[in-house]
Design a protein around this motif. Structure first.
Motif, PDB file in Angstrom:
ATOM      1  N   VAL A  45      18.128 -38.959  13.184  1.00  0.00           N
ATOM      2  CA  VAL A  45      18.557 -38.574  11.840  1.00  0.00           C
ATOM      3  C   VAL A  45      17.555 -37.579  11.265  1.00  0.00           C
ATOM      4  CG1 VAL A  45      19.039 -39.400   9.508  1.00  0.00           C
ATOM      5  CG2 VAL A  45      19.729 -40.777  11.486  1.00  0.00           C
ATOM      6  N   GLY A  46      18.053 -36.451  10.769  1.00  0.00           N
ATOM      7  CA  GLY A  46      17.153 -35.387  10.324  1.00  0.00           C
ATOM      8  C   GLY A  46      16.520 -34.738  11.543  1.00  0.00           C
ATOM      9  N   THR A  47      17.319 -34.509  12.562  1.00  0.00           N
ATOM     10  CA  THR A  47      16.818 -34.098  13.877  1.00  0.00           C
ATOM     11  C   THR A  47      16.135 -32.738  13.890  1.00  0.00           C
ATOM     12  OG1 THR A  47      17.391 -34.143  16.220  1.00  0.00           O
ATOM     13  CG2 THR A  47      18.958 -33.028  14.750  1.00  0.00           C
ATOM     14  N   GLY A  48      16.448 -31.874  12.929  1.00  0.00           N
ATOM     15  CA  GLY A  48      15.827 -30.549  12.936  1.00  0.00           C
ATOM     16  C   GLY A  48      16.184 -29.805  14.209  1.00  0.00           C
ATOM     17  N   THR A  49      15.167 -29.361  14.940  1.00  0.00           N
ATOM     18  CA  THR A  49      15.384 -28.637  16.200  1.00  0.00           C
ATOM     19  C   THR A  49      15.492 -29.600  17.378  1.00  0.00           C
ATOM     20  OG1 THR A  49      13.021 -28.309  16.529  1.00  0.00           O
ATOM     21  CG2 THR A  49      14.209 -26.566  15.354  1.00  0.00           C
ATOM     22  N   ALA A  50      15.701 -30.872  17.094  1.00  0.00           N
ATOM     23  CA  ALA A  50      15.954 -31.916  18.102  1.00  0.00           C
ATOM     24  C   ALA A  50      14.741 -32.213  18.971  1.00  0.00           C
ATOM     25  CB  ALA A  50      17.176 -31.565  18.955  1.00  0.00           C
ATOM     26  N   LEU A  51      13.547 -32.132  18.393  1.00  0.00           N
ATOM     27  CA  LEU A  51      12.330 -32.393  19.173  1.00  0.00           C
ATOM     28  C   LEU A  51      12.313 -33.795  19.764  1.00  0.00           C
ATOM     29  CD1 LEU A  51       9.596 -30.698  16.945  1.00  0.00           C
ATOM     30  CD2 LEU A  51      10.513 -29.880  19.127  1.00  0.00           C
ATOM     31  N   VAL A  52      12.709 -34.803  18.986  1.00  0.00           N
ATOM     32  CA  VAL A  52      12.716 -36.175  19.511  1.00  0.00           C
ATOM     33  C   VAL A  52      13.703 -36.283  20.665  1.00  0.00           C
ATOM     34  CG1 VAL A  52      13.280 -38.588  18.999  1.00  0.00           C
ATOM     35  CG2 VAL A  52      11.928 -37.260  17.368  1.00  0.00           C
ATOM     36  N   LEU A  53      14.905 -35.793  20.468  1.00  0.00           N
ATOM     37  CA  LEU A  53      15.938 -35.897  21.499  1.00  0.00           C
ATOM     38  C   LEU A  53      15.562 -35.130  22.762  1.00  0.00           C
ATOM     39  CD1 LEU A  53      19.101 -35.512  19.250  1.00  0.00           C
ATOM     40  CD2 LEU A  53      18.085 -37.631  20.140  1.00  0.00           C
ATOM     41  N   ARG A  54      14.919 -33.984  22.594  1.00  0.00           N
ATOM     42  CA  ARG A  54      14.488 -33.197  23.741  1.00  0.00           C
ATOM     43  C   ARG A  54      13.384 -33.901  24.516  1.00  0.00           C
ATOM     44  NH1 ARG A  54      13.812 -27.960  20.244  1.00  0.00           N
ATOM     45  NH2 ARG A  54      12.298 -27.395  21.825  1.00  0.00           N
ATOM     46  N   GLY A  55      12.725 -34.860  23.892  1.00  0.00           N
ATOM     47  CA  GLY A  55      11.693 -35.647  24.556  1.00  0.00           C
ATOM     48  C   GLY A  55      12.245 -36.824  25.354  1.00  0.00           C
ATOM     49  N   LEU A  56      13.544 -37.058  25.260  1.00  0.00           N
ATOM     50  CA  LEU A  56      14.196 -38.136  26.008  1.00  0.00           C
ATOM     51  C   LEU A  56      14.821 -37.575  27.277  1.00  0.00           C
ATOM     52  CD1 LEU A  56      16.007 -39.848  23.016  1.00  0.00           C
ATOM     53  CD2 LEU A  56      14.158 -40.850  24.357  1.00  0.00           C
ATOM     54  N   SER A  57      14.939 -38.402  28.271  1.00  0.00           N
ATOM     55  CA  SER A  57      15.573 -37.955  29.512  1.00  0.00           C
ATOM     56  C   SER A  57      17.083 -37.853  29.321  1.00  0.00           C
ATOM     57  CB  SER A  57      15.256 -38.920  30.649  1.00  0.00           C
ATOM     58  OG  SER A  57      15.949 -40.137  30.459  1.00  0.00           O
ATOM     59  N   ALA A  58      17.719 -37.123  30.213  1.00  0.00           N
ATOM     60  CA  ALA A  58      19.166 -36.939  30.144  1.00  0.00           C
ATOM     61  C   ALA A  58      19.923 -38.226  30.453  1.00  0.00           C
ATOM     62  CB  ALA A  58      19.596 -35.832  31.103  1.00  0.00           C
ATOM     63  N   GLU A  59      19.226 -39.268  30.909  1.00  0.00           N
ATOM     64  CA  GLU A  59      19.907 -40.554  31.132  1.00  0.00           C
ATOM     65  C   GLU A  59      20.323 -41.193  29.806  1.00  0.00           C
ATOM     66  OE1 GLU A  59      16.080 -43.617  31.333  1.00  0.00           O
ATOM     67  OE2 GLU A  59      17.274 -43.284  33.129  1.00  0.00           O
ATOM     68  N   HIS A  60      19.703 -40.755  28.706  1.00  0.00           N
ATOM     69  CA  HIS A  60      20.087 -41.231  27.375  1.00  0.00           C
ATOM     70  C   HIS A  60      21.244 -40.384  26.854  1.00  0.00           C
ATOM     71  CE1 HIS A  60      15.918 -42.690  27.623  1.00  0.00           C
ATOM     72  NE2 HIS A  60      16.378 -43.683  26.892  1.00  0.00           N
ATOM     73  N   GLU A  61      22.117 -41.005  26.082  1.00  0.00           N
ATOM     74  CA  GLU A  61      23.082 -40.226  25.322  1.00  0.00           C
ATOM     75  C   GLU A  61      22.364 -39.848  24.037  1.00  0.00           C
ATOM     76  OE1 GLU A  61      27.554 -40.370  23.421  1.00  0.00           O
ATOM     77  OE2 GLU A  61      26.888 -42.018  24.697  1.00  0.00           O
ATOM     78  N   ARG A  62      22.185 -38.557  23.805  1.00  0.00           N
ATOM     79  CA  ARG A  62      21.316 -38.055  22.733  1.00  0.00           C
ATOM     80  C   ARG A  62      22.143 -37.347  21.668  1.00  0.00           C
ATOM     81  NH1 ARG A  62      17.845 -34.378  26.313  1.00  0.00           N
ATOM     82  NH2 ARG A  62      19.909 -34.095  27.226  1.00  0.00           N
ATOM     83  N   ILE A  63      22.118 -37.926  20.458  1.00  0.00           N
ATOM     84  CA  ILE A  63      22.901 -37.419  19.330  1.00  0.00           C
ATOM     85  C   ILE A  63      21.947 -37.153  18.170  1.00  0.00           C
ATOM     86  CG2 ILE A  63      24.792 -37.927  17.721  1.00  0.00           C
ATOM     87  CD1 ILE A  63      25.601 -40.153  19.828  1.00  0.00           C
ATOM     88  N   GLY A  64      22.118 -36.028  17.516  1.00  0.00           N
ATOM     89  CA  GLY A  64      21.290 -35.709  16.363  1.00  0.00           C
ATOM     90  C   GLY A  64      22.130 -35.256  15.196  1.00  0.00           C
ATOM     91  N   VAL A  65      21.685 -35.583  13.984  1.00  0.00           N
ATOM     92  CA  VAL A  65      22.334 -35.097  12.766  1.00  0.00           C
ATOM     93  C   VAL A  65      21.292 -34.440  11.879  1.00  0.00           C
ATOM     94  CG1 VAL A  65      24.210 -36.799  12.819  1.00  0.00           C
ATOM     95  CG2 VAL A  65      22.125 -37.298  11.526  1.00  0.00           C
ATOM     96  N   ASP A  66      21.721 -33.405  11.169  1.00  0.00           N
ATOM     97  CA  ASP A  66      20.831 -32.690  10.260  1.00  0.00           C
ATOM     98  C   ASP A  66      21.693 -31.919   9.271  1.00  0.00           C
ATOM     99  OD1 ASP A  66      17.596 -31.936  10.579  1.00  0.00           O
ATOM    100  OD2 ASP A  66      18.739 -30.560   9.316  1.00  0.00           O
ATOM    101  N   LEU A  67      21.111 -31.553   8.143  1.00  0.00           N
ATOM    102  CA  LEU A  67      21.799 -30.740   7.149  1.00  0.00           C
ATOM    103  C   LEU A  67      21.694 -29.248   7.444  1.00  0.00           C
ATOM    104  CD1 LEU A  67      20.671 -32.506   3.844  1.00  0.00           C
ATOM    105  CD2 LEU A  67      22.920 -32.623   4.925  1.00  0.00           C
ATOM    106  N   SER A  68      20.681 -28.847   8.208  1.00  0.00           N
ATOM    107  CA  SER A  68      20.390 -27.434   8.425  1.00  0.00           C
ATOM    108  C   SER A  68      21.109 -26.880   9.652  1.00  0.00           C
ATOM    109  CB  SER A  68      18.883 -27.239   8.605  1.00  0.00           C
ATOM    110  OG  SER A  68      18.600 -25.961   9.129  1.00  0.00           O
ATOM    111  N   PRO A  69      22.073 -25.976   9.452  1.00  0.00           N
ATOM    112  CA  PRO A  69      22.761 -25.403  10.612  1.00  0.00           C
ATOM    113  C   PRO A  69      21.838 -24.598  11.520  1.00  0.00           C
ATOM    114  CG  PRO A  69      23.630 -24.490   8.544  1.00  0.00           C
ATOM    115  CD  PRO A  69      22.623 -25.524   8.181  1.00  0.00           C
ATOM    116  N   TRP A  70      20.830 -23.940  10.955  1.00  0.00           N
ATOM    117  CA  TRP A  70      19.930 -23.140  11.786  1.00  0.00           C
ATOM    118  C   TRP A  70      19.006 -24.013  12.609  1.00  0.00           C
ATOM    119  CZ3 TRP A  70      21.116 -18.554  13.167  1.00  0.00           C
ATOM    120  CH2 TRP A  70      21.906 -17.769  12.346  1.00  0.00           C
ATOM    121  N   MET A  71      18.567 -25.132  12.072  1.00  0.00           N
ATOM    122  CA  MET A  71      17.772 -26.070  12.868  1.00  0.00           C
ATOM    123  C   MET A  71      18.619 -26.589  14.032  1.00  0.00           C
ATOM    124  SD  MET A  71      14.605 -26.696  11.921  1.00  0.00           S
ATOM    125  CE  MET A  71      13.494 -27.318  10.707  1.00  0.00           C
ATOM    126  N   LEU A  72      19.853 -26.973  13.747  1.00  0.00           N
ATOM    127  CA  LEU A  72      20.742 -27.474  14.795  1.00  0.00           C
ATOM    128  C   LEU A  72      20.998 -26.403  15.856  1.00  0.00           C
ATOM    129  CD1 LEU A  72      23.256 -29.423  12.540  1.00  0.00           C
ATOM    130  CD2 LEU A  72      21.555 -30.415  14.085  1.00  0.00           C
TER     131      LEU A  72
END
Length: 192
Positions: A45-72
């Motif tokens: 939540v509030g993923t920004g440029t998805a730094l947390v999700l990018r730190g997870l392996s692809a074995e995880h299903e990785r979903i991010g939400v944010d208000l900023s279209p440019w960050m996404l």
């Protein structure tokens, strides 16, 4: 306020990844999320440029939400395997009991109603699911100017974060402080 937050972070999108603090705390939270749900479904939540999700392996299903279209957009460009959605923390476009871990890094102080956001996390978490937050305890460097309210004071201790979580139906189970660059952050883990 959500427009002001989105505009501010749209402007920061090109350089956000350059912050050693953001990269460091994102890597730490990603590690905690991976340990909490190996191969599970993680929502940032509030993923920004998805730094947390990018730190997870692809074995995880990785979903991010944010208000900023440019960050996404920056997050999508860095890892096209992510599902990144423009959404508000209190209105998540996900079904109930569908997520194993919710992460929220350096965002609680920006939420107009943190308890409502945490209640929404509880709604999407599966029974036994985990929420991991990281909030600022102390900052050694001034942040960029912002034209919207921030509330750091309500999230500086485990007791404060735990009280917010309890009102949302979550139970604080662990916390520790973590130093990244010039900043000290409080990392909390709560369970549904």
């Amino acid at each position: 306020m959500s427009h002001a937050v989105a505009d501010h972070y749209d402007d920061r999108a090109p350089t956000y990844y350059a912050s050693a603090m953001h990269r460091g705390i994102a890597a730490e939270v990603a590690s905690l999320a991976a340990a909490s749900a190996p191969g599970g479904r993680v929502l940032d939540v509030g993923t920004g440029t998805a730094l947390v999700l990018r730190g997870l392996s692809a074995e995880h299903e990785r979903i991010g939400v944010d208000l900023s279209p440019w960050m996404l957009a920056r997050g999508r460009a860095a890892d096209p395997g992510l599902l990144l959605l423009r959404a508000d923390a209190v209105r998540l476009p996900l079904p109930a009991a569908s997520i194993d871990v919710v992460t929220c890094v350096t965002v609680l102080h920006l939420l107009p109603d943190a308890v409502a956001a945490m209640a929404e996390w509880r709604r999407v978490l599966r029974p036994g699911g985990v929420a991991i937050t990281a909030t600022f305890v102390a900052s050694g460097a001034p942040g960029p100017a912002q034209d919207f309210p921030r509330d750091h004071e309500s999230f500086r201790s485990p007791e404060q974060v735990g009280a917010h979580a309890a009102r949302a139906g979550l139970r604080l189970t662990a916390s520790h402080t973590s130093r990244h660059d010039l900043d000290t952050l409080l990392v909390c883990r709560a369970e549904r």
